[in-house]
Design an enzyme around this catalytic site. Structure first.
Site, PDB file in Angstrom:
ATOM      1  N   PHE A 198     -11.901  -6.148  14.174  1.00 10.64           N
ATOM      2  CA  PHE A 198     -10.844  -6.729  13.347  1.00 10.64           C
ATOM      3  C   PHE A 198     -10.439  -5.728  12.260  1.00 10.64           C
ATOM      4  CE2 PHE A 198      -9.607  -9.346   9.591  1.00 10.64           C
ATOM      5  CZ  PHE A 198      -8.379  -9.760  10.105  1.00 10.64           C
ATOM      6  N   GLN A 199      -9.152  -5.478  12.146  1.00  3.78           N
ATOM      7  CA  GLN A 199      -8.580  -4.551  11.169  1.00  3.78           C
ATOM      8  C   GLN A 199      -9.151  -3.141  11.284  1.00  3.78           C
ATOM      9  OE1 GLN A 199      -8.545  -6.604   7.309  1.00  3.78           O
ATOM     10  NE2 GLN A 199      -6.533  -7.400   7.885  1.00  3.78           N
ATOM     11  N   GLU A 212       0.820  -1.212   0.000  1.00  3.65           N
ATOM     12  CA  GLU A 212       0.000   0.000   0.000  1.00  3.65           C
ATOM     13  C   GLU A 212       0.854   1.262   0.000  1.00  3.65           C
ATOM     14  OE1 GLU A 212      -0.508  -2.593   2.020  1.00  3.65           O
ATOM     15  OE2 GLU A 212      -2.606  -3.242   1.782  1.00  3.65           O
ATOM     16  N   MET A 229      24.702   8.010   2.423  1.00  2.00           N
ATOM     17  CA  MET A 229      24.573   9.352   2.983  1.00  2.00           C
ATOM     18  C   MET A 229      24.843   9.350   4.486  1.00  2.00           C
ATOM     19  SD  MET A 229      24.211  12.428   2.396  1.00  2.00           S
ATOM     20  CE  MET A 229      23.311  13.045   0.983  1.00  2.00           C
ATOM     21  N   LYS A 284     -17.316   0.181   5.727  1.00  2.00           N
ATOM     22  CA  LYS A 284     -17.825  -0.853   4.835  1.00  2.00           C
ATOM     23  C   LYS A 284     -19.338  -0.783   4.676  1.00  2.00           C
ATOM     24  CE  LYS A 284     -17.727  -5.898   4.521  1.00  2.00           C
ATOM     25  NZ  LYS A 284     -16.987  -6.366   3.356  1.00  2.00           N
TER      26      LYS A 284
HETATM   27  C1  LIG Z   1      12.628   5.385   5.168  1.00  2.00           C
HETATM   28  C2  LIG Z   1      13.935   5.996   5.538  1.00  2.00           C
HETATM   29  N1  LIG Z   1      14.699   5.425   6.502  1.00  2.00           N
HETATM   30  C3  LIG Z   1      15.896   5.965   6.835  1.00  2.00           C
HETATM   31  C4  LIG Z   1      16.336   7.105   6.221  1.00  2.00           C
HETATM   32  C5  LIG Z   1      17.681   7.715   6.619  1.00  2.00           C
HETATM   33  N2  LIG Z   1      18.613   7.683   5.456  1.00  2.00           N
HETATM   34  C6  LIG Z   1      18.806   8.758   4.677  1.00  2.00           C
HETATM   35  S1  LIG Z   1      19.850   8.441   3.395  1.00  2.00           S
HETATM   36  C7  LIG Z   1      20.098   6.876   3.920  1.00  2.00           C
HETATM   37  C8  LIG Z   1      21.006   5.944   3.161  1.00  2.00           C
HETATM   38  C9  LIG Z   1      20.482   5.585   1.826  1.00  2.00           C
HETATM   39  O1  LIG Z   1      21.270   4.565   1.293  1.00  2.00           O
HETATM   40  P1  LIG Z   1      21.220   4.217  -0.239  1.00  2.00           P
HETATM   41  O2  LIG Z   1      19.830   4.086  -0.681  1.00  2.00           O
HETATM   42  O3  LIG Z   1      22.108   3.078  -0.510  1.00  2.00           O
HETATM   43  O4  LIG Z   1      21.745   5.558  -0.917  1.00  2.00           O
HETATM   44  P2  LIG Z   1      23.227   6.170  -0.916  1.00  2.00           P
HETATM   45  O5  LIG Z   1      23.236   7.254   0.090  1.00  2.00           O
HETATM   46  O6  LIG Z   1      24.186   5.082  -0.622  1.00  2.00           O
HETATM   47  O7  LIG Z   1      23.352   6.717  -2.311  1.00  2.00           O
HETATM   48  C10 LIG Z   1      19.361   6.608   5.083  1.00  2.00           C
HETATM   49  C11 LIG Z   1      19.393   5.347   5.809  1.00  2.00           C
HETATM   50  C12 LIG Z   1      15.484   7.682   5.250  1.00  2.00           C
HETATM   51  N3  LIG Z   1      15.794   8.812   4.620  1.00  2.00           N
HETATM   52  N4  LIG Z   1      14.316   7.108   4.915  1.00  2.00           N
END
Ligand SMILES: Cc1ncc(C[n+]2csc(CCOP(=O)(O)OP(=O)(O)O)c2C)c(N)n1
Ligand SMILES: [Mg+2]
Lengths: 163, 565
Positions: B111-112, B49, B478, B161
């Site tokens: 439920f749900q 979803e 990052m 529903k």
């Molecule tokens: C849903 C979610 N969880 C955690 C984060 C924190 N976060 C920001 S960038 C990142 C790393 C992303 O890794 P990747 O997709 O491999 O991209 P890269 O930076 O290596 O290009 C994280 C964990 C986020 N932005 N969104």
């Protein structure tokens, strides 16, 4: 600085939580809040007391206005308005203090609305400062319970706030 | 004619011009799905979803239409929340319909059952629980109206529903009457005249443009204003595609990973014209030094955005298309002053030119390892800069913003406000559904990709030829970069210990998987992917510890950048 704000809202499901959620979600404080329907049954009027500098207050009014359910927001602070609060106070009394309690009630133009051999329940309306005043004087006798409505306000003069 | 609640819903959607919805069925929406079975409305079944909502969001971002998603009650509905919050932060027009337990059961921990109005109150523009079938048509009408007008945003309709089953006369209202909602479209002409005066007397003006420009479809008005005044333009992440990045007056992105020259321009300018932007902390850095020397004009349709983070000298509440158009009009009435302005700001533009020369947006190329920036540059070139680009969140997202030379509005779909990993793939899916013939590319990271990789199945099922670029550094890059810079390289939980075989993963779903490990394979891989029909995943093994630069460390002013060496 303290601000008293009136908010006219659609009297609909969940509207109170929209307002209170806005305050908690954005870290605005609410000191008191009172809500009741208006003459138009599909509208409610909220009076809330909050604190903040000009910048915060500007955000508060703008954010309140942004809610779809909000019809009108009026910040009374700085204008001419009348503020009233209701308090119900249960105070312990004994033979010695009963007369003194009645005198205080009289001075504040309050009312005794329930009596037992050990207590008076007092009703008082007025500006919040007046209620603080009577509480101060009754305190030595022993206050068992206080219920305050939070202030409601209305502007002075002939003009009314409507939706 | 009497219709059931679910029929009323579908008929209303049609009247709103909705021909495609994204969703996932379940018990509390089974009646809606039964009516969808033979409906002219196309339903795209995602595999989660959250993805349905991101897909509807991607669809909305690239078309400007209201995106629609449907989910069942309880877990289906709660799965939509990240998608809704993502759309809310970026002001994307959407209507989300969730099933709810029958009205007599609401509040019983049925439920749900999940209190969706409660849960989504802070991340929707508005939401509704339909308590009476007589209100249904009106609520749908209002929901679409609220979603697309003013500052757009997602609106949720929670539909029990029993109301889907009940019958009522169908009468779709042609007007909405919402006493509490009257967005201001027309910018105040006095304020606009004042703005014109400020513009004409500026010597170092800069336009700071945000996502509002796209939402208001005011790209042409912006371009016209820029041509007229020769004022340089810096764009936020949300607005990279709203102004042609190869335009000589384009300064690129500003803020934490902005260009040296954009950040310097904002720091040194004497007039900052903020349009459809909201002074986000990722843009401003240390707020008290942001545009310290400038007078600020702020144009926005949402009054709460104005004066929220910085004090402005001239607020203008209004639609950008209207306001920028009027501003251009005002300026046109003073051709000599306009000429003077262009002349008097020549020096400013050449100062910016020098900054640009001194520190261009660049990286150190390599012959031995694939630089992620290089891949983006190649994708940009080889798609004629005309593809619809979506991104996940991380370093790859920033590189996409920095190195893809966007030139058409609504071609960069990225989660700016919430920063949602897992957004890009389903958003690309939604964009490809909207434009089957256009090139749609998800720029992804190895981490983010795994947050919604199940959508490969949806791509294959509907034969959506989305191309996926994974800039695979085997890191949550990052976060790793922050750990490197501010936590003594203590790479806590950012090493992706298990290298995924992305080619096999793609193939398992019936998609094509390609891989490049050497620099000279990059072009051939992109070329092959673009020529291959259907969805293609490209796994680029990139230089692992590459950093996104420039970077403004948290808490610093935006001119205090760490620059690429
Ligand atoms: C849903 C979610 N969880 C955690 C984060 C924190 N976060 C920001 S960038 C990142 C790393 C992303 O890794 P990747 O997709 O491999 O991209 P890269 O930076 O290596 O290009 C994280 C964990 C986020 N932005 N969104
Ligand atoms: Mg990575």
């Amino acid at each position: 600085m303290k601000h008293t704000i009136s908010v006219l809202v659609e009297n609909e499901f969940g509207v109170l939580s929209r307002i209170s959620g806005l305050f908690s979600g954005r870290g605005f404080n609410i000191e008191s809040l009172s809500v009741a329907p208006t003459m138009e049954t599909d509208l409610s009027r909220m009076t809330l007391v909050t604190r903040g500098d000009d910048r915060v207050l500007e955000q508060i009014t703008k954010q309140l206005n942004k809610l779809i359910s909000t019809i009108k927001v009026v910040d009374f602070t700085g204008g001419e308005y009348i503020e009233r609060e209701l308090a119900l106070i249960k105070v312990s009394t004994d033979a010695e203090s009963r007369a003194e309690a009645l005198r205080i009630v009289d001075i504040f133009r309050a009312k005794v609305i329930d009596v037992t051999p050990k207590s008076y329940t007092i009703e008082i309306t007025g500006a919040p400062a007046k209620i603080n005043g009577i509480l101060e004087l009754l305190r030595p006798m022993g206050i068992k319970e206080v219920v305050r409505s939070g202030p409601v306000v209305i502007g002075r003069g002939a003009k009314g706030v409507v939706g | 004619m009497e219709l059931t609640g679910s029929q009323i819903l579908l008929e209303s959607l049609k009247l709103e011009g909705v021909d495609t919805v994204f969703g996932y069925p379940g018990g509390a929406v089974i009646n809606i799905y039964d009516d969808l079975y033979e409906s002219s409305i196309k339903h795209v079944l995602t595999r989660h979803e959250q993805a349905a909502v991101h897909a509807a969001d991607g669809y909305a971002r690239c078309t400007g239409k209201v995106g629609v998603a449907i989910a069942t009650s309880g877990p289906g509905a709660t799965n939509t929340v990240t998608g809704i919050a993502t759309a809310y932060m970026d002001s994307i027009p959407m209507v989300i319909i969730t099933g709810q337990v029958p009205t007599p059961l609401i509040g019983n921990d049925a439920f749900q059952e999940a209190d969706m109005c409660g849960i989504t109150r802070p991340c929707t523009k508005h939401n509704y629980l339909v308590a009476d079938i007589r209100d249904l048509a009106r609520i749908i009408k209002e929901a679409f109206y609220i979603a697309r007008t003013g500052r757009p945003g997602p609106v949720l309709i929670d539909l029990p529903k029993d109301i889907q089953v009940k019958s009522h006369k169908f009468n779709y209202p042609d007007k909405v009457s919402l006493r509490g909602y009257k967005p201001t479209y027309s910018g105040n002409i006095r304020q606009i005249e004042k703005a014109a005066k400020m513009v004409l007397s500026a010597r170092k003006p800069v336009l700071y443009v945000g996502g509002g420009i796209t939402l208001s479809a005011a790209d042409d008005e912006l371009l016209k204003l820029v041509e007229q005044t020769k004022i340089p333009v810096t764009t936020t992440l949300m607005a990279m595609a709203a102004f042609p990045q190869r335009h000589p007056l384009a300064l690129g992105m500003l803020g934490m990973h902005g260009t040296f020259y954009a950040n310097m321009s904002v720091t040194e300018c004497d007039l900052l014209i903020a349009v459809g932007a909201r002074f986000d902390d990722r843009v401003t850095g240390r707020i008290d030094s942001f545009a310290e020397k400038a007078k600020i004009i702020h144009v926005d349709i949402d009054p709460t955005s104005i004066g929220k983070n910085v004090e402005v000298d001239l607020p203008i509440v209004g639609d950008l298309k209207d306001t920028l158009g009027k501003l251009s009009g005002c300026l046109n009435q003073k051709p000599e002053l306009l000429e003077d302005l262009v002349e008097a700001t020549e020096e400013w533009r050449s100062a910016i030119g020098e900054w640009k020369e001194r520190h261009p947006m660049t990286y150190r190329p390599s012959k031995s390892v694939i630089k992620p920036q290089f891949v983006i540059e190649k994708v940009s070139e080889m798609t004629d800069e005309d593809a619809i680009i979506t991104t996940e969140v991380g370093q790859h997202q920033m590189w996409a913003a920095q190195f893809f030379a966007f030139r058409r509005p609504k071609t960069f779909l990225t989660s700016g406000g919430l920063g949602t990993m897992g957004f890009g793939l389903p958003a690309a899916l939604g964009a490809q559904v909207a434009y089957p013939e256009r090139q749609v590319i998800d720029i992804s990271g190895d981490g983010s990709f795994q947050m919604n990789s199940q959508e490969l199945a949806t791509l294959v099922q509907y034969q959506l030829p989305v191309k996926i670029v994974i800039l695979n550094n085997n890191y949550l890059g990052m976060v790793r970069q922050w750990q490197q810079m501010f936590f003594e390289k203590r790479y806590s939980q950012t090493v992706m210990e298990l290298p995924i075989d992305f080619i096999k993963l793609a193939e398992a779903y019936g998609a094509t998987g390609l891989q490049a490990t050497k620099v000279d394979e990059v072009e051939a891989t992109i070329k092959l992917a673009l020529e291959t029909p259907g969805p293609v995943l490209m796994n680029f093994k990139v230089s692992r510890e590459e950093n996104v630069l420039p970077m403004v460390p948290a808490g610093k002013a935006i001119h205090e950048m760490v620059l690429a060496s």
